[in-house]
Structure formats: structure tokens, C-alpha cells
Write a protein that holds these residues in place. Structure first.
Motif, short mmCIF file in Angstrom:
data_model
loop_
_atom_site.label_atom_id
_atom_site.label_comp_id
_atom_site.label_asym_id
_atom_site.label_seq_id
_atom_site.Cartn_x
_atom_site.Cartn_y
_atom_site.Cartn_z
N LEU A 51 0.83 -1.21 0.00
CA LEU A 51 0.00 0.00 0.00
C LEU A 51 0.87 1.26 0.00
N ALA A 52 1.98 1.20 0.74
CA ALA A 52 2.90 2.35 0.77
C ALA A 52 3.52 2.56 -0.61
N LYS A 53 3.87 1.46 -1.28
CA LYS A 53 4.46 1.56 -2.61
C LYS A 53 3.48 2.17 -3.61
N LYS A 54 2.18 1.91 -3.40
CA LYS A 54 1.15 2.46 -4.28
C LYS A 54 0.75 3.88 -3.88
N GLY A 55 1.34 4.36 -2.78
CA GLY A 55 1.16 5.76 -2.43
C GLY A 55 -0.07 6.10 -1.63
N VAL A 56 -0.76 5.10 -1.06
CA VAL A 56 -1.99 5.40 -0.32
C VAL A 56 -1.77 5.48 1.19
N ILE A 57 -0.62 4.99 1.67
CA ILE A 57 -0.26 5.16 3.08
C ILE A 57 1.21 5.53 3.18
N GLU A 58 1.60 6.07 4.34
CA GLU A 58 3.00 6.28 4.68
C GLU A 58 3.29 5.48 5.95
N LEU A 59 4.47 4.86 6.01
CA LEU A 59 4.85 4.05 7.15
C LEU A 59 5.98 4.73 7.91
N THR A 60 5.88 4.70 9.24
CA THR A 60 6.93 5.22 10.11
C THR A 60 7.72 4.05 10.67
N GLY A 66 2.63 3.12 13.28
CA GLY A 66 3.13 4.17 12.40
C GLY A 66 2.59 4.06 11.00
N ILE A 67 1.29 4.24 10.84
CA ILE A 67 0.61 4.16 9.54
C ILE A 67 -0.20 5.44 9.35
N LYS A 68 0.01 6.11 8.23
CA LYS A 68 -0.72 7.35 7.96
C LYS A 68 -1.32 7.29 6.56
N LEU A 69 -2.60 7.62 6.45
CA LEU A 69 -3.24 7.69 5.14
C LEU A 69 -2.75 8.91 4.39
N SER A 228 7.93 16.79 10.31
CA SER A 228 9.31 16.49 9.93
C SER A 228 9.32 15.40 8.88
N ALA A 229 10.41 15.32 8.13
CA ALA A 229 10.53 14.32 7.06
C ALA A 229 10.70 12.93 7.64
N LEU A 230 10.18 11.93 6.92
CA LEU A 230 10.39 10.55 7.32
C LEU A 230 11.81 10.12 6.98
N HIS A 231 12.41 9.27 7.81
CA HIS A 231 13.77 8.81 7.59
C HIS A 231 13.78 7.30 7.35
#
Length: 231
Positions: A51-60, A66-69, A228-231
Motif C-alpha cells: 500500500l505504501a508503494k502504491k502511495g496510499v499510506i505512509e509508514l513510520t 506508524g501508519i498514515k493515510l 518532519s521528514a520521514l527517515h
């Protein structure tokens, strides 16, 4: 343009939305695996990465919640799978919506001065425009998070926590609470007359509210903005 989701990916995305609607925060990998019948949390992780690769979530990294839509998540809902023409029409509708962002003006609360109401003028750093669609409930203010006691809920130092004012909360909700003159963000738990404020980081101890402490709930978390930016 993001790719269409598989049936399983859609189920995971819907589960994340449901958890956000119920508690204001995403599920853990273990909760996803248990709810959807995966054999292990690793299987849930694989779907999250897709899902992160498809751009619908961001992972921390390193945070169990650590999941953000992302904005692109709004292209997908629990409707039947879309064909390409339907997808393009839906994407165009989303882009038109995105053009009108910034309709909600919220104060950003920094350090809360001892004894002052959270929304006192002296506590407000600035005001910012945000998209109201980011939140499950419309917040009253954004609180700048200090420290890492809620790290495993995906709440990091410097994040802006969206808060709706409330004097009561359900068990499991993440709240902003005042203990004497200190304001803290923790997960709320009450059993009988005993109130605990639980951290989401094993390096921190739960806070048990004693009878001689001045305790009050300031609000319930309804979302999060990462500054802040994700690392």
C-alpha cells in the motif's frame, strides 16, 4: 497515478480507516493480522508495504502504529473494483477537491503555561490552514507533541496532534490530559475509580492518577500531522 488495489489491499486499507474512525489511530500489524485472518504479522507488513508503494499510506519505521493515510487514499473506498475509466473520473474528482484545501484554521498550541487553559492566547504559537478531510472528527486545535512516550502509536516528538475538546473519553482513546499543572498525551484507561494514563513506549511508565492530584481531560486525539521528514 497510483495503481488499483488488490482485494486484500483494499481490506487492509478499509481496516485502517475503521480503526482511525473508532479510535483516531491506526491498527498495529498484529491487529491487522488477527482481524483479517493472516497467519502472522509479517503478512500484514507485506500488505502495508504494498500500500505504501502504491502511495496510499505512509509508514513510520519502528512504530507499531506508524501508519498514515495519504491524500491518494481517498481515491479508494470499499466500493466494487473500478475499471480504468471509473478510476480516472474518480481521480479527477479528487484533484478538484484537493484544489480547495485549507478551509479549516486551527491554532497550534506549544508549551502550555502552568495553570493556563490550553487555548489561552499565550500558548498559541500560530494558526495554520488544514484540510478538514484529514480528520475523523473536526478538531479544535493542534498540540505540538513533546517527547517520545507515544512513539509506538506513531506519535513522534514535534508532531502536531489534532485534538477535539472533551471532558470524557472511552478506554483506549488517546487523550490530552492535565495532571496538576502538567499537560500530557497518553492512552486513557479507567477501571472503576482508578484512572491510568498509558504510554506507547516501553521506556515510559504508566501514570496512575491519585486522589490528591488535580486531574482533568482536555480533549481526545482525532488525527496527526507530521511536520518532519520521514527517515
Amino acid at each position: 497515478m497510483a495503481s488499483l488495489l488488490t482485494e486484500r489491499q483494499q481490506q487492509v486499507l478499509d481496516l485502517i480507516r475503521q480503526a482511525l474512525a473508532n479510535t483516531g489511530f491506526p491498527p498495529t500489524r498484529a491487529e491487522i493480522a488477527q482481524t483479517l485472518g493472516f497467519k502472522s504479522a509479517n503478512a500484514a507488513e507485506d500488505h502495508l508495504r504494498a500500500l505504501a508503494k502504491k502511495g496510499v499510506i505512509e509508514l513510520t519505521a519502528g512504530a507499531s502504529r506508524g501508519i498514515k493515510l495519504t491524500d491518494a487514499a481517498r481515491l479508494f473506498d470499499s466500493e466494487a473494483e473500478l475499471d480504468q475509466n471509473e478510476y480516472q473520473a474518480k481521480e479527477s474528482k479528487f484533484l478538484l477537491t484537493a484544489a480547495g484545501l485549507g478551509q479549516l484554521i486551527l491554532p497550534v498550541i506549544g508549551r502550555v503555561a502552568a495553570g493556563n487553559p490550553v487555548l489561552a492566547v499565550e500558548n498559541i504559537e500560530r494558526e495554520i490552514n488544514v484540510d478538514p478531510a484529514l480528520f475523523t472528527q473536526t478538531p479544535d486545535y493542534l498540540l505540538r507533541v513533546k517527547g517520545l512516550s507515544m512513539r509506538d502509536a506513531g506519535i513522534l516528538d514535534g508532531d502536531l496532534l489534532a485534538v477535539k475538546r472533551a471532558s470524557e473519553a472511552r478506554n483506549g482513546q488517546i487523550v490530552v490530559a492535565r495532571i496538576n499543572d502538567e499537560v500530557t498525551v497518553k492512552r486513557y484507561n479507567k477501571r472503576g475509580s482508578k484512572i491510568e494514563l498509558l504510554p506507547e513506549n516501553p521506556d515510559f511508565e504508566p501514570i496512575v492518577i491519585s486522589a490528591d492530584q488535580d486531574f482533568s481531560l482536555e480533549g481526545i486525539a482525532t488525527g496527526l500531522i507530521r511536520t518532519s521528514a520521514l527517515h
